[in-house]
Motif scaffolding. Structure first.
Motif, short mmCIF file in Angstrom:
data_model
loop_
_atom_site.label_atom_id
_atom_site.label_comp_id
_atom_site.label_asym_id
_atom_site.label_seq_id
_atom_site.Cartn_x
_atom_site.Cartn_y
_atom_site.Cartn_z
N LYS A 1 -18.88 42.46 110.27
CA LYS A 1 -20.15 42.14 109.60
C LYS A 1 -20.52 43.19 108.56
O LYS A 1 -21.14 42.88 107.54
CB LYS A 1 -21.27 42.03 110.64
N GLN B 1 -18.54 44.72 106.62
CA GLN B 1 -17.68 44.66 105.43
C GLN B 1 -18.40 44.03 104.25
O GLN B 1 -18.19 44.41 103.10
CB GLN B 1 -16.39 43.89 105.74
N GLN B 2 -19.29 43.05 104.52
CA GLN B 2 -19.98 42.37 103.42
C GLN B 2 -20.97 43.27 102.71
O GLN B 2 -21.31 43.03 101.56
CB GLN B 2 -20.71 41.12 103.93
N HIS C 1 -18.64 45.64 97.50
CA HIS C 1 -19.44 44.92 96.52
C HIS C 1 -18.61 44.43 95.33
O HIS C 1 -19.14 44.19 94.27
CB HIS C 1 -20.59 45.80 96.02
N GLU D 1 -29.00 38.81 108.95
CA GLU D 1 -28.42 38.95 107.62
C GLU D 1 -28.98 40.16 106.87
O GLU D 1 -30.12 40.56 107.10
CB GLU D 1 -28.74 37.71 106.77
#
Length: 376
Positions: A137, A139-140, A144, A353
């Protein structure tokens, strides 16, 4: 988004603990500018014991993430013409340009702007052996671009959560567990919300099974209706003083950031908090590397140190936040009144999120819709 910091007492790095090691006029091998209250002094002391390069470390606490972002801008624009009034409040002589730090704290929400303005540079991932300790999670938010470069390393995080008056809800006979509870008739004119379009519209989107980062707001059929109904429940919108009405009894429930809410729960037994079951917004404090700073082995040693499970656990427990490393904190490690916030529920975390940057036109749509909601 300006996420405010708070003092956590003697367990966090204080101004009197800024410099570790022998005094010198030379630039120390490791110079870190960090968010005040986000790092325990004990962790710095432990790290110093592992350092063999003369032991010269400098950790300088800064009050706000916004100040740290401006500091990054100052280093890339050294002209005296760019001197701003705010710099006199920072811990360096306003008549001199401060030495560029090796590492700086930046909130995840600020990183895309820092990349676009070329204020930070990616890390050399080969030098961060413990990077594998972060789950997928993360990694997002640390990558960039399509090349997979790592722009930030998280060292603690928290949520947008619900805090409520237990005495009032005991009389109602139920406890809030999810965003949908904010629409219940008993809470009309009893809620404080953040004065923040992404947070407020985002929680409504989560109630509708959508993402905080939805771009096509006009295609969400029930969105405006739900926003108007929620507005009838709200007594105050404020991103700074939103907890005061709760404390004084003017509201029974508030939505806010966990780092603001935890001190209130610790001080007042009548309040409790919960992470909404359908998922929420996540914020993270991250280490970044200012543009132009030469690679420093001690800086990478520090990053690896922070990513060790036991050190990450200490940072989280002592600053009353969450660890980015899975399963290294047990329920019993956390104070009972804080367990609902600081023990990470894997199912809720999977639904939660990060607030990602949106195109300017979409952001304007959020802002316009938020203004319309408050006028309804």
């Amino acid at each position: 988004m300006d996420r405010r910091s708070f003092l956590l007492g003697t367990s966090t790095l204080a101004l009197s603990q800024v410099i570790t090691g022998c005094g010198t006029n030379q630039q120390p091998p490791l110079n870190v500018q960090l968010l005040k209250g986000s790092l325990p002094g004990q962790v710095v002391s432990q790290f110093r014991k592992t350092v063999t390069e003369g032991g010269k470390l400098k950790f300088t606490p800064i009050n706000q993430l916004e100040d740290l972002f401006r500091l990054l801008q100052t280093w890339q624009q050294p002209s005296k013409n760019n001197q701003q009034e705010w710099t006199r409040y920072l811990p360096f002589n306003q008549n001199q340009k401060s030495p560029t730090a090796n590492l700086v704290t930046l909130g995840d929400y600020w990183i895309p702007a820092a990349i676009n303005q070329k204020l930070i540079q990616p890390f050399k991932t080969a030098n961060i052996k413990n990077l594998a300790n972060l789950n997928e999670k993360w990694q997002q938010i640390i990558k960039h671009d399509q090349q997979g470069k790592i722009w930030g390393i998280p060292y603690r995080w928290g949520n947008t959560v619900i805090i409520y008056n237990r005495e009032k809800f005991q009389k109602l006979g139920w406890k809030p567990t999810d965003w949908s509870d904010l629409w219940r008739s008993e809470l009309e004119n009893r809620i404080s919300l953040l004065n923040h379009p992404r947070e407020v519209i985002g929680l409504v989107l989560k109630k509708l099974g959508k993402s905080y980062n939805t771009e096509n707001l006009h295609q969400i059929a029930r969105l405006e209706t739900e926003l108007q109904a929620l507005n009838k429940q709200v007594k105050f919108y404020d991103s700074i003083n939103y907890l005061e009405p709760l404390i004084t009894g003017d509201t029974w429930l508030a939505v806010g950031w966990s780092h603001d809410i935890i001190p209130v729960i610790s001080s007042y037994q009548k309040f409790a908090a919960v992470v909404p079951q359908s998922g929420t917004a996540i914020w993270a404090d991250m280490w970044v590397s200012p543009t132009g700073v030469t690679s420093n082995s001690l800086a990478y040693q520090w990053l690896d140190f922070c990513l060790q499970p036991d050190i990450s656990k200490q940072i989280a427990l002592l600053t009353k936040s969450n660890s980015p490393i899975d399963n290294n904190i047990a329920v019993g490690d956390i104070q009972k009144q804080l367990q609902s916030l600081l023990f990470t529920n894997s199912e809720i975390f999977a639904k939660s999120e990060f607030l990602l940057p949106l195109p300017p036109a979409v952001m304007k749509e959020y802002e316009d819709l938020f203004m319309k909601m408050k006028k309804s």
